[in-house]
Design a protein around this motif. Structure first.
Motif, mmCIF file in Angstrom:
data_model
loop_
_atom_site.group_PDB
_atom_site.id
_atom_site.type_symbol
_atom_site.label_atom_id
_atom_site.label_comp_id
_atom_site.label_asym_id
_atom_site.label_seq_id
_atom_site.Cartn_x
_atom_site.Cartn_y
_atom_site.Cartn_z
ATOM 1 N N GLN A 28 0.836 -1.197 0.000
ATOM 2 C CA GLN A 28 0.000 0.000 0.000
ATOM 3 C C GLN A 28 0.874 1.251 0.000
ATOM 4 O OE1 GLN A 28 -2.420 -1.231 3.501
ATOM 5 N NE2 GLN A 28 -4.145 -0.481 2.282
ATOM 6 N N ALA A 29 1.960 1.232 0.769
ATOM 7 C CA ALA A 29 2.862 2.389 0.826
ATOM 8 C C ALA A 29 3.488 2.641 -0.544
ATOM 9 C CB ALA A 29 3.943 2.186 1.886
ATOM 10 N N ARG A 30 3.907 1.568 -1.201
ATOM 11 C CA ARG A 30 4.464 1.729 -2.554
ATOM 12 C C ARG A 30 3.403 2.264 -3.521
ATOM 13 N NH1 ARG A 30 6.963 -3.132 -1.215
ATOM 14 N NH2 ARG A 30 5.437 -4.288 -2.454
ATOM 15 N N GLY A 31 2.176 1.787 -3.366
ATOM 16 C CA GLY A 31 1.084 2.275 -4.198
ATOM 17 C C GLY A 31 0.833 3.758 -3.990
ATOM 18 N N LEU A 32 0.926 4.204 -2.754
ATOM 19 C CA LEU A 32 0.762 5.634 -2.456
ATOM 20 C C LEU A 32 1.869 6.458 -3.093
ATOM 21 C CD1 LEU A 32 -0.403 5.473 1.242
ATOM 22 C CD2 LEU A 32 -1.602 6.639 -0.610
ATOM 23 N N GLN A 33 3.094 5.961 -3.018
ATOM 24 C CA GLN A 33 4.207 6.670 -3.661
ATOM 25 C C GLN A 33 3.954 6.803 -5.162
ATOM 26 O OE1 GLN A 33 7.792 4.520 -2.696
ATOM 27 N NE2 GLN A 33 7.501 4.812 -0.503
ATOM 28 N N LYS A 34 3.475 5.730 -5.768
ATOM 29 C CA LYS A 34 3.199 5.741 -7.199
ATOM 30 C C LYS A 34 2.074 6.721 -7.530
ATOM 31 C CE LYS A 34 2.107 2.719 -11.073
ATOM 32 N NZ LYS A 34 1.713 1.369 -11.489
ATOM 33 N N MET A 35 1.046 6.749 -6.694
ATOM 34 C CA MET A 35 -0.067 7.677 -6.922
ATOM 35 C C MET A 35 0.422 9.123 -6.904
ATOM 36 S SD MET A 35 -3.184 6.001 -4.703
ATOM 37 C CE MET A 35 -4.480 7.088 -5.325
ATOM 38 N N ILE A 36 1.294 9.437 -5.957
ATOM 39 C CA ILE A 36 1.832 10.803 -5.873
ATOM 40 C C ILE A 36 2.723 11.081 -7.071
ATOM 41 C CG2 ILE A 36 3.361 12.319 -4.549
ATOM 42 C CD1 ILE A 36 2.170 10.935 -2.008
ATOM 43 N N ASP A 37 3.562 10.109 -7.417
ATOM 44 C CA ASP A 37 4.443 10.278 -8.567
ATOM 45 C C ASP A 37 3.633 10.517 -9.843
ATOM 46 O OD1 ASP A 37 7.065 10.264 -9.815
ATOM 47 O OD2 ASP A 37 6.480 8.325 -10.674
ATOM 48 N N GLU A 38 2.517 9.828 -9.955
ATOM 49 C CA GLU A 38 1.667 9.967 -11.142
ATOM 50 C C GLU A 38 0.658 11.107 -11.016
ATOM 51 O OE1 GLU A 38 -0.018 6.071 -11.645
ATOM 52 O OE2 GLU A 38 1.884 5.226 -12.359
ATOM 53 N N LYS A 40 -1.929 11.666 -9.019
ATOM 54 C CA LYS A 40 -3.335 11.273 -8.921
ATOM 55 C C LYS A 40 -4.102 12.290 -8.088
ATOM 56 C CE LYS A 40 -2.855 7.421 -11.192
ATOM 57 N NZ LYS A 40 -3.409 7.228 -12.501
ATOM 58 N N TYR A 41 -5.396 12.239 -8.177
ATOM 59 C CA TYR A 41 -6.287 13.157 -7.473
ATOM 60 C C TYR A 41 -6.075 13.033 -5.962
ATOM 61 C CZ TYR A 41 -10.733 15.490 -6.338
ATOM 62 O OH TYR A 41 -11.699 16.339 -5.866
ATOM 63 N N CYS A 42 -5.976 14.171 -5.291
ATOM 64 C CA CYS A 42 -5.619 14.189 -3.873
ATOM 65 C C CYS A 42 -6.609 13.411 -3.004
ATOM 66 C CB CYS A 42 -5.461 15.622 -3.366
ATOM 67 S SG CYS A 42 -6.871 16.681 -3.677
ATOM 68 N N ILE A 43 -7.881 13.451 -3.309
ATOM 69 C CA ILE A 43 -8.863 12.722 -2.511
ATOM 70 C C ILE A 43 -8.646 11.219 -2.645
ATOM 71 C CG2 ILE A 43 -11.336 12.215 -2.238
ATOM 72 C CD1 ILE A 43 -10.400 14.956 -1.096
ATOM 73 N N ILE A 45 -5.769 9.781 -3.124
ATOM 74 C CA ILE A 45 -4.581 9.503 -2.314
ATOM 75 C C ILE A 45 -4.958 9.470 -0.831
ATOM 76 C CG2 ILE A 45 -2.301 10.356 -1.600
ATOM 77 C CD1 ILE A 45 -2.059 11.562 -4.469
ATOM 78 N N LEU A 46 -5.750 10.439 -0.403
ATOM 79 C CA LEU A 46 -6.179 10.476 0.996
ATOM 80 C C LEU A 46 -6.994 9.237 1.365
ATOM 81 C CD1 LEU A 46 -7.085 14.246 1.314
ATOM 82 C CD2 LEU A 46 -5.217 13.047 2.479
ATOM 83 N N THR A 47 -7.795 8.753 0.444
ATOM 84 C CA THR A 47 -8.566 7.536 0.689
ATOM 85 C C THR A 47 -7.639 6.360 0.933
ATOM 86 O OG1 THR A 47 -10.418 8.345 -0.640
ATOM 87 C CG2 THR A 47 -10.281 5.955 -0.310
ATOM 88 N N GLN A 48 -6.577 6.268 0.152
ATOM 89 C CA GLN A 48 -5.609 5.184 0.318
ATOM 90 C C GLN A 48 -4.788 5.343 1.597
ATOM 91 O OE1 GLN A 48 -5.645 2.338 -1.410
ATOM 92 N NE2 GLN A 48 -7.488 3.293 -2.246
ATOM 93 N N VAL A 49 -4.482 6.587 1.962
ATOM 94 C CA VAL A 49 -3.786 6.841 3.233
ATOM 95 C C VAL A 49 -4.658 6.350 4.387
ATOM 96 C CG1 VAL A 49 -3.002 8.647 4.822
ATOM 97 C CG2 VAL A 49 -2.357 8.748 2.413
ATOM 98 N N SER A 50 -5.948 6.636 4.315
ATOM 99 C CA SER A 50 -6.874 6.199 5.354
ATOM 100 C C SER A 50 -6.916 4.674 5.443
ATOM 101 C CB SER A 50 -8.271 6.750 5.063
ATOM 102 O OG SER A 50 -9.189 6.304 6.024
#
Length: 100
Positions: A28-38, A40-43, A45-50
């Motif tokens: 999940q952490a790697r997925g979040l890094q990828k989302m930020i790198d790409e 992605k929409y902030c909401i 990303i926040l959903t995945q952080v949650s």
């Protein structure tokens, strides 16, 4: 602030399950890094952080339950200073979890 002990830990019987969950969280952490790198929409990303935060909290609560049932219960059977120390240690761990 970790302590080495000469006995097995309460979670040891579920070690593989905990490792599997932690590997999933690592993904999940790697997925979040990828989302930020790409970008992605902030909401999203926040959903995945949650989701990742909930997964970590679940692991923490499981470990806490194992600690209470194994380490603290064992210390209470012996009584004395060890019991007081384990109760204090558990109380501090709960306080950290509540603050996080």
């Amino acid at each position: 602030m970790t302590e080495e002990h000469d006995h097995s830990h309460g979670y040891i019987s579920n070690k593989e399950a905990y490792l599997k969950r932690m590997r999933r969280i690592e993904g999940q952490a790697r997925g979040l890094q990828k989302m930020i790198d790409e970008e992605k929409y902030c909401i999203d990303i926040l959903t995945q952080v949650s989701a990742m935060t909930s997964a970590l909290q679940s692991v923490a609560l499981g470990l806490l339950e194992e600690h209470l049932n194994h380490c603290v219960a064992g210390a209470l059977e012996n009584g004395g200073a060890e019991a007081d120390a384990k109760l204090n240690e558990a109380t501090q761990a709960i306080a950290r979890l509540v603050r996080s």
